[in-house]
Design a protein around this motif. Structure first.
Motif, PDB file in Angstrom:
ATOM      1  N   GLN A   1      -8.456  -5.462   1.815  1.00  0.00           N
ATOM      2  CA  GLN A   1      -7.217  -5.024   1.804  1.00  0.00           C
ATOM      3  C   GLN A   1      -6.255  -6.084   0.936  1.00  0.00           C
ATOM      4  O   GLN A   1      -6.970  -7.024   0.368  1.00  0.00           O
ATOM      5  CB  GLN A   1      -6.484  -5.687   3.267  1.00  0.00           C
ATOM      6  CG  GLN A   1      -7.138  -4.757   4.304  1.00  0.00           C
ATOM      7  CD  GLN A   1      -6.454  -5.042   5.770  1.00  0.00           C
ATOM      8  OE1 GLN A   1      -5.229  -4.705   6.069  1.00  0.00           O
ATOM      9  NE2 GLN A   1      -7.457  -5.696   6.518  1.00  0.00           N
TER      10      GLN A   1
ATOM     11  N   LYS B   1     -12.635   2.375   6.716  1.00  0.00           N
ATOM     12  CA  LYS B   1     -12.094   1.062   6.580  1.00  0.00           C
ATOM     13  C   LYS B   1     -12.518   0.635   4.824  1.00  0.00           C
ATOM     14  O   LYS B   1     -13.770   0.686   4.655  1.00  0.00           O
ATOM     15  CB  LYS B   1     -13.059   0.218   7.621  1.00  0.00           C
ATOM     16  CG  LYS B   1     -12.914   0.241   8.830  1.00  0.00           C
ATOM     17  CD  LYS B   1     -11.320  -0.170   9.090  1.00  0.00           C
ATOM     18  CE  LYS B   1     -11.146  -0.286  10.586  1.00  0.00           C
ATOM     19  NZ  LYS B   1     -11.043   1.115  11.167  1.00  0.00           N
ATOM     20  N   PRO B   2     -11.568   0.212   4.306  1.00  0.00           N
ATOM     21  CA  PRO B   2     -11.963  -0.374   2.760  1.00  0.00           C
ATOM     22  C   PRO B   2     -12.698  -1.605   2.774  1.00  0.00           C
ATOM     23  O   PRO B   2     -12.676  -2.361   3.857  1.00  0.00           O
ATOM     24  CB  PRO B   2     -10.406  -0.491   2.274  1.00  0.00           C
ATOM     25  CG  PRO B   2      -9.568  -0.966   3.607  1.00  0.00           C
ATOM     26  CD  PRO B   2     -10.221  -0.072   4.904  1.00  0.00           C
TER      27      PRO B   2
ATOM     28  N   GLN C   1      -2.678  -2.055   3.100  1.00  0.00           N
ATOM     29  CA  GLN C   1      -3.070  -2.903   4.351  1.00  0.00           C
ATOM     30  C   GLN C   1      -3.505  -1.918   5.436  1.00  0.00           C
ATOM     31  O   GLN C   1      -3.180  -0.688   5.452  1.00  0.00           O
ATOM     32  CB  GLN C   1      -1.834  -3.669   5.058  1.00  0.00           C
ATOM     33  CG  GLN C   1      -1.141  -4.632   4.192  1.00  0.00           C
ATOM     34  CD  GLN C   1      -2.089  -5.933   3.936  1.00  0.00           C
ATOM     35  OE1 GLN C   1      -2.581  -6.010   4.823  1.00  0.00           O
ATOM     36  NE2 GLN C   1      -2.070  -6.475   2.826  1.00  0.00           N
ATOM     37  N   ILE C   2      -4.096  -2.267   6.482  1.00  0.00           N
ATOM     38  CA  ILE C   2      -4.740  -1.446   7.672  1.00  0.00           C
ATOM     39  C   ILE C   2      -3.454  -1.610   8.520  1.00  0.00           C
ATOM     40  O   ILE C   2      -3.144  -2.921   9.215  1.00  0.00           O
ATOM     41  CB  ILE C   2      -6.028  -1.895   8.094  1.00  0.00           C
ATOM     42  CG1 ILE C   2      -7.116  -1.484   7.122  1.00  0.00           C
ATOM     43  CG2 ILE C   2      -6.412  -1.083   9.539  1.00  0.00           C
ATOM     44  CD1 ILE C   2      -8.640  -2.225   7.566  1.00  0.00           C
TER      45      ILE C   2
ATOM     46  N   PHE D   1      -5.681   2.976   6.683  1.00  0.00           N
ATOM     47  CA  PHE D   1      -5.501   2.140   5.414  1.00  0.00           C
ATOM     48  C   PHE D   1      -4.529   2.879   4.664  1.00  0.00           C
ATOM     49  O   PHE D   1      -4.716   4.234   4.399  1.00  0.00           O
ATOM     50  CB  PHE D   1      -6.698   1.796   4.935  1.00  0.00           C
ATOM     51  CG  PHE D   1      -6.567   1.063   3.561  1.00  0.00           C
ATOM     52  CD1 PHE D   1      -6.401  -0.112   3.638  1.00  0.00           C
ATOM     53  CD2 PHE D   1      -6.862   1.747   2.349  1.00  0.00           C
ATOM     54  CE1 PHE D   1      -6.202  -0.927   2.260  1.00  0.00           C
ATOM     55  CE2 PHE D   1      -6.685   1.021   1.264  1.00  0.00           C
ATOM     56  CZ  PHE D   1      -6.443  -0.175   1.164  1.00  0.00           C
TER      57      PHE D   1
ATOM     58  N   TYR E   1      -2.552   3.764   0.930  1.00  0.00           N
ATOM     59  CA  TYR E   1      -2.293   3.454  -0.391  1.00  0.00           C
ATOM     60  C   TYR E   1      -1.621   4.556  -1.166  1.00  0.00           C
ATOM     61  O   TYR E   1      -1.239   5.774  -0.347  1.00  0.00           O
ATOM     62  CB  TYR E   1      -3.784   3.552  -1.140  1.00  0.00           C
ATOM     63  CG  TYR E   1      -4.400   4.766  -0.611  1.00  0.00           C
ATOM     64  CD1 TYR E   1      -4.557   5.828  -1.818  1.00  0.00           C
ATOM     65  CD2 TYR E   1      -5.299   5.018   0.601  1.00  0.00           C
ATOM     66  CE1 TYR E   1      -5.478   6.935  -1.399  1.00  0.00           C
ATOM     67  CE2 TYR E   1      -5.870   6.208   0.796  1.00  0.00           C
ATOM     68  CZ  TYR E   1      -6.115   7.255  -0.246  1.00  0.00           C
ATOM     69  OH  TYR E   1      -6.540   8.582  -0.115  1.00  0.00           O
TER      70      TYR E   1
END
Length: 276
Positions: free
Chosen positions: A67, A63-64, A4-5, A48, A50
């Motif tokens: 999410q 920015k991915p 998630q951001i 973000f 991970y």
């Protein structure tokens, strides 16, 4: 929080990067190259989150493409013995395990997937088995209710779409008047809900309101084009579709309304703003 951001607070700045307060995750590392300039300890930064290859909580300010919990069209970068690795738009690729691939993925191709968090490894994964993520509840929609769509697949009958990220629906080919492609997001309208939750979707707003909206779009296009457009009553339906993403029947209704309102003149293959 993984996948998630989030806005996290910088707890410590070092030569290698920043350590962010990840709550239950503990310290989350943000590489030095991605620490925003002029940020200090105590500042918040949007990142973000991970797990890296060693299982450490890591952050990126990039920015991915999606999410966890979201659908996205992702491209396969590599396939190995565990599955397909897909481009997420950040340094870390996302794995689509073989048992989550429907259909089996091919290197270099793009697929609509849903991101999820693997329960065992806590790593972000992708699945193209989209149906398992949709609602099991009965599809309850009003006729002509506006809905959000994601194009999921092309079938023999039309385009399979995800409705409000909850149910599958179908846009029949004869109701398609604009370009559609896998992963595309758009608005649509519920035409009918059948037994077994089969949902028919149309792309145009039904009824007189649709025609009035289209009429204003046509008139605005006329104004932008100097008062003239080479489209009229006898024009090719494909030319109308390319220009206004609508059927010839709806186009004729719209220009007919503009003509009755003394706003335009209509010829066989053209329309023009009426001079006062």
């Amino acid at each position: 929080m993984l996948g998630q951001i989030k806005m996290l607070t910088i707890e410590e700045l070092t030569a290698e990067g920043a350590y962010l307060n990840g709550g239950e995750l503990g310290d989350v590392f943000l590489p030095r190259a991605e620490v925003p300039k002029h940020n200090e300890e105590g500042d918040s930064v949007e990142v973000f989150i991970y797990l890296d290859n060693l299982g450490h909580a890591t952050a990126t300010t990039k920015k991915p493409l999606a999410q966890v919990g979201e659908f996205a069209l992702l491209r396969v970068k590599e396939i190995n013995k565990v599955g397909a690795f897909m481009d997420l738009g950040i340094e870390k690729d996302v794995l689509a395990p073989f048992n989550e691939q429907k259909p089996k993925m091919r290197d270099g191709y793009s697929y609509l997937v849903r991101l999820y968090l693997d329960n065992a490894s806590k790593r972000i994964c992708a699945s193209s088995a989209l149906g398992k993520f949709l609602s099991k509840s009965k599809a309850e929609y009003e006729k002509f209710e506006e809905v959000d769509l994601i194009v999921a697949a092309k079938t023999d009958l039309g385009y399979k779409v995800i409705v409000n990220e909850k149910h599958f629906g179908l846009v029949f080919f004869n109701d398609v008047f604009k370009r559609m492609y896998i992963g595309q997001r758009m608005k649509g309208f519920v035409k009918a809900v059948h037994d077994e939750d089969k949902i028919d979707i149309v792309l145009e707003k039904p009824g007189i309101g649709k025609v009035k909206d289209l009429a204003e779009i046509i008139y605005s296009k006329l104004e932008e084009s100097g008062g003239y457009l080479p489209l009229g009553d006898k024009s090719d339906p494909d030319a109308i579709k390319r220009t206004f993403s609508t059927s010839k029947a709806n186009f004729k209704k719209a220009i007919g309304g503009l003509f009755k309102d003394d706003r335009i003149d209509i010829e066989a293959t053209s329309i023009s703003i009426r001079k006062s």
